[in-house]
Structure formats: structure tokens, C-alpha cells
Write a protein that holds these residues in place. Structure first.
Motif, PDB file in Angstrom:
ATOM      1  N   THR A   6      -7.678  -8.744  -7.975  1.00 29.70           N
ATOM      2  CA  THR A   6      -8.981  -8.186  -8.847  1.00 29.70           C
ATOM      3  C   THR A   6     -10.155  -7.906  -7.787  1.00 29.70           C
ATOM      4  N   ILE A   7     -10.861  -7.082  -7.530  1.00 32.31           N
ATOM      5  CA  ILE A   7     -12.162  -6.436  -6.630  1.00 32.31           C
ATOM      6  C   ILE A   7     -13.241  -6.643  -7.085  1.00 32.31           C
ATOM      7  N   ARG A   8     -14.343  -7.532  -6.598  1.00 30.14           N
ATOM      8  CA  ARG A   8     -15.180  -7.996  -7.325  1.00 30.14           C
ATOM      9  C   ARG A   8     -16.386  -7.803  -6.446  1.00 30.14           C
ATOM     10  N   ALA A   9     -17.743  -7.225  -6.642  1.00 28.22           N
ATOM     11  CA  ALA A   9     -18.904  -7.461  -5.691  1.00 28.22           C
ATOM     12  C   ALA A   9     -19.494  -8.327  -5.790  1.00 28.22           C
ATOM     13  N   GLY A  10     -20.322  -8.432  -4.515  1.00 29.73           N
ATOM     14  CA  GLY A  10     -20.848  -9.861  -4.210  1.00 29.73           C
ATOM     15  C   GLY A  10     -22.241  -9.467  -2.796  1.00 29.73           C
ATOM     16  N   CYS A  14     -30.917 -13.840  -1.478  1.00 24.47           N
ATOM     17  CA  CYS A  14     -32.106 -13.030  -0.723  1.00 24.47           C
ATOM     18  C   CYS A  14     -31.312 -11.198  -0.844  1.00 24.47           C
ATOM     19  N   GLY A  15     -29.546 -10.807  -1.392  1.00 21.98           N
ATOM     20  CA  GLY A  15     -29.602  -9.475  -0.785  1.00 21.98           C
ATOM     21  C   GLY A  15     -28.889  -9.255   0.515  1.00 21.98           C
ATOM     22  N   ALA A  16     -29.567  -9.997   1.425  1.00 16.55           N
ATOM     23  CA  ALA A  16     -29.287  -9.779   2.985  1.00 16.55           C
ATOM     24  C   ALA A  16     -27.587  -9.252   3.498  1.00 16.55           C
ATOM     25  N   VAL A  17     -27.105  -9.677   2.288  1.00 17.97           N
ATOM     26  CA  VAL A  17     -25.249 -10.030   2.737  1.00 17.97           C
ATOM     27  C   VAL A  17     -24.189  -9.253   1.342  1.00 17.97           C
ATOM     28  N   ARG A  18     -23.394  -8.141   1.269  1.00 19.16           N
ATOM     29  CA  ARG A  18     -23.511  -7.868   0.238  1.00 19.16           C
ATOM     30  C   ARG A  18     -21.984  -7.732   1.138  1.00 19.16           C
ATOM     31  N   PHE A  19     -21.176  -7.492  -0.234  1.00 21.28           N
ATOM     32  CA  PHE A  19     -19.406  -7.428   0.025  1.00 21.28           C
ATOM     33  C   PHE A  19     -18.972  -7.201  -1.173  1.00 21.28           C
ATOM     34  N   GLU A  20     -17.511  -6.503  -0.714  1.00 19.16           N
ATOM     35  CA  GLU A  20     -16.379  -6.916  -2.050  1.00 19.16           C
ATOM     36  C   GLU A  20     -15.362  -7.378  -1.761  1.00 19.16           C
ATOM     37  N   ALA A  21     -14.767  -8.107  -2.296  1.00 19.45           N
ATOM     38  CA  ALA A  21     -13.887  -9.714  -2.978  1.00 19.45           C
ATOM     39  C   ALA A  21     -12.210  -8.779  -3.316  1.00 19.45           C
ATOM     40  N   ILE A  53     -12.204  -9.444   2.452  1.00 16.63           N
ATOM     41  CA  ILE A  53     -13.700  -9.623   1.812  1.00 16.63           C
ATOM     42  C   ILE A  53     -13.466  -8.319   2.970  1.00 16.63           C
ATOM     43  N   ARG A  54     -14.880  -7.327   2.660  1.00 19.58           N
ATOM     44  CA  ARG A  54     -15.295  -6.112   3.039  1.00 19.58           C
ATOM     45  C   ARG A  54     -16.642  -5.837   2.952  1.00 19.58           C
ATOM     46  N   PHE A  55     -17.149  -5.778   4.296  1.00 18.50           N
ATOM     47  CA  PHE A  55     -18.655  -6.326   3.654  1.00 18.50           C
ATOM     48  C   PHE A  55     -20.091  -4.482   3.899  1.00 18.50           C
ATOM     49  N   TYR A  83     -23.895 -20.353   0.413  1.00 16.76           N
ATOM     50  CA  TYR A  83     -22.488 -20.644   1.002  1.00 16.76           C
ATOM     51  C   TYR A  83     -22.321 -18.857   0.842  1.00 16.76           C
ATOM     52  N   THR A  84     -21.011 -18.380   1.266  1.00 19.12           N
ATOM     53  CA  THR A  84     -20.799 -17.400   0.653  1.00 19.12           C
ATOM     54  C   THR A  84     -19.003 -16.799   0.400  1.00 19.12           C
ATOM     55  N   HIS A  85     -18.303 -17.868   1.416  1.00 19.60           N
ATOM     56  CA  HIS A  85     -17.265 -17.850   1.331  1.00 19.60           C
ATOM     57  C   HIS A  85     -17.017 -18.345   2.740  1.00 19.60           C
TER      58      HIS A  85
END
Length: 141
Positions: A6-10, A14-21, A53-55, A83-85
Motif C-alpha cells: 500500500t502506498i500512503r502519503a505522509g 509542520c509539513g516541512a517533511v513530506r513523503f510517500e511510504a 520511503i520516497r521524500f 518522529y516520522t520513521h
């Protein structure tokens, strides 16, 4: 369904770090841990494979923390502190992703979350990872 990726955006708070996992097995790998760091952090995590994880933005805003053996690397936003991952110690080919950072997902969406025994870590004991218990969320009526 087991084995379903499953691919999920995250993002961080604060939104500075955005990624897809890309979650290795959907939400079937959800868990918490009893080690000193995870116990204090209190996050519910789900697994993504190395490279899963793709930033999209803000990878340079991430900072990391290591302790004990230094194998696990815990990442968090240097601006908001979320904490993101982390790269797992017991299986360094996996990342554990904070479900609270995934768009549209809350740790409270899961009525039961397995809690793994990180105090007696498999890499220290040589024994298989033991389930320490279950975290339950029962919504108020």
C-alpha cells in the motif's frame, strides 16, 4: 490481504517533511514496542521496506537519533520535532513508519495494536521477538 503493498502519503506536523511510504504488508505489520525509546515516544508504527520511503520535500529537514548499539536510526523533523520513521534494529531492511504521520490515518483507527517486547530485544537475547501485550482503543459511546 497479506502481502498487499500500500502506498500512503505522509508528513510531519509542520509539513516541512513530506513523503510517500510503500507499506510492505499494508497495515498488517502495525505494532508498538516496549523499549525505552519507543515507550517514551508512544508511536504506533507500520513497516516499509528499505527504499520504500520516497521524500517529496524536506528530507534535508530530517535529523536522526541513535542509542544503545547505534543500529536503529530514528528520524524526526528538525523544525516541529515529530518522529516520522526509523530504520529497525532487528531487521535493518525495514523502516517503521509512524502511522500518525500518514494522511488520513490515526493510531486510534486500530482497535488492537500488538505490542512487541523491545526491552528483551531479539538481537540481545537471541530469542524470537516476543509479543508483550496488546494496546486496545475502545471509543467512548
Amino acid at each position: 490481504m497479506a502481502g498487499e503493498k500500500t502506498i500512503r502519503a505522509g508528513q510531519c506536523h509542520c509539513g516541512a517533511v513530506r513523503f510517500e511510504a510503500t507499506l510492505s504488508d499494508g497495515f498488517n505489520s502495525i505494532r508498538r514496542c516496549t523499549c525505552s525509546y519507543c515507550r517514551m515516544r508512544g508511536a504506533v508504527v507500520v513497516m516499509a521496506e528499505m527504499g520504500g520511503i520516497r521524500f517529496l520535500a524536506g528530507e534535508d529537514a530530517l535529523t536522526s537519533y541513535r542509542f544503545h548499539t547505534g543500529t536503529a536510526q530514528h528520524f524526526f523533523c528538525s523544525r516541529c520535532g515529530i518522529y516520522t520513521h526509523h530504520q529497525r534494529r532487528s531487521d535493518t531492511t525495514l523502516y517503521a513508519v509512524n502511522v500518525a504521520c500518514l494522511d488520513g490515518v490515526s493510531p486510534f483507527d486500530f482497535p488492537e495494536v500488538p505490542v512487541m517486547d523491545g526491552v528483551n530485544h531479539t538481537n540481545d537475547t537471541g530469542q524470537p521477538t516476543r509479543r508483550a501485550g496488546t494496546l486496545r482503543f475502545i471509543p467512548a459511546d
